[in-house]
Design an enzyme around this catalytic site. Structure first.
Site, mmCIF file in Angstrom:
data_model
loop_
_atom_site.group_PDB
_atom_site.id
_atom_site.type_symbol
_atom_site.label_atom_id
_atom_site.label_comp_id
_atom_site.label_asym_id
_atom_site.label_seq_id
_atom_site.Cartn_x
_atom_site.Cartn_y
_atom_site.Cartn_z
ATOM 1 N N TYR A 122 -57.228 27.185 -34.251
ATOM 2 C CA TYR A 122 -56.815 25.864 -34.729
ATOM 3 C C TYR A 122 -55.443 25.960 -35.383
ATOM 4 C CZ TYR A 122 -56.995 21.481 -37.389
ATOM 5 O OH TYR A 122 -56.715 20.248 -37.931
ATOM 6 N N SER A 136 -51.670 19.370 -39.414
ATOM 7 C CA SER A 136 -52.633 19.839 -40.406
ATOM 8 C C SER A 136 -51.900 20.693 -41.423
ATOM 9 C CB SER A 136 -53.722 20.685 -39.722
ATOM 10 O OG SER A 136 -54.509 21.385 -40.672
ATOM 11 N N ASN A 195 -52.801 11.347 -32.767
ATOM 12 C CA ASN A 195 -53.844 11.685 -33.728
ATOM 13 C C ASN A 195 -54.973 12.500 -33.109
ATOM 14 O OD1 ASN A 195 -55.606 11.279 -36.218
ATOM 15 N ND2 ASN A 195 -56.798 10.225 -34.650
#
Length: 256
Positions: free
Chosen positions: A160, A147, A89
């Protein structure tokens, strides 16, 4: 070896990691939580694990430091005698959103070192230890939180996106490698989840949600992600591995 299953959750002092630790404890796991700072918040998470019937331990480490991986995983075996689930995580968001033409190399290194490199090699360490413990015990899992940006382009946070899309491939690679060892790999792709990480853009995306950005017209919660992780860790999909599961209110659905 104790009969109770054991999970290691990284980045677990708050947010999605904390909610995941709670869900796993409620599902019958003992939980080793990891984070790189804020022992006070970690103690609060440990208290919540205990309230849900689990035993919790905290190990402070930064997953970007590869030398910390063996001691971290070793702590699970020292404390509990086994390891059944790793939840990857821990991760960071881009420091400043902006034009990808201005993206600095040092920011690339930071995101890759934590989100991708650290997660890859921690998974490697856990896989080696799991196989050494038992080369083919069924029911073990490694769940990685990526994500929606593993698939959805957001040029203002390009680095990202790169780190998370590459991590999606890592999950598939390990899924193939570890299937015969009884270790299932899963990727969870959160959409817009209300956490400290998204607080700075909460108003912007709230307006987008009101205009129909997500078919389900609300922000997701850490508990939405945690419920999915606990389901996978307890064997809800026993004949599946390597797949991405979108917990996003329908954000990634193609629509006309």
């Amino acid at each position: 070896m104790t009969e109770k299953k054991v999970a290691l959750v990284t980045g677990a002092r708050r947010g999605i990691g904390r909610a995941t630790a709670y869900a796993l404890a409620a599902a019958g796991f003992n939980v080793l939580i990891n984070d790189r700072c804020e022992r006070r918040e970690a103690e609060e998470t440990l208290s919540g694990i205990a309230k849900r019937g689990g035993r919790g331990e905290f190990y402070e480490a930064d997953i970007a430091d590869l030398n910390s991986h063996a001691p971290l995983v070793g702590e699970a075996y020292r404390s509990f005698g086994r390891l059944d689930c790793l939840v990857n995580n821990a991760g960071v968001q881009i420091a400043v959103r902006g034009d990808m033409l201005d993206a600095p190399p040092e920011e690339f290194d930071r995101l890759i070192n934590i989100n991708l490199k650290g997660t890859f090699f921690l998974t490697q360490e856990v896989a080696r230890r799991m196989i050494a413990e038992d080369p083919c015990r069924e029911g073990r899992s490694i769940v990685t939180i990526t994500s929606a940006n593993a698939a959805m382009v957001s040029p203002e946070k390009s680095l990202y996106c790169i780190s998370k899309s590459a991590l999606s491939m890592v999950v598939q690679l390990y899924a193939v490698r570890l299937a015969k060892a009884g270790i299932a790999l899963f990727e969870i792709r959160p959409g817009l989840i209300a956490t400290d990480m998204t607080a700075a853009v909460h108003d912007f995306y709230s307006a987008q949600i009101e205009r129909g950005l997500t078919p389900m017209p609300r922000w997701g919660t850490p508990e939405d992600i945690a419920t999915a992780v606990a389901s996978l860790a307890t064997g809800a999909l026993p004949y599946s591995t390597g797949h991405a599961i979108d917990i996003d209110g329908g954000l990634l659905l193609s629509r006309l």
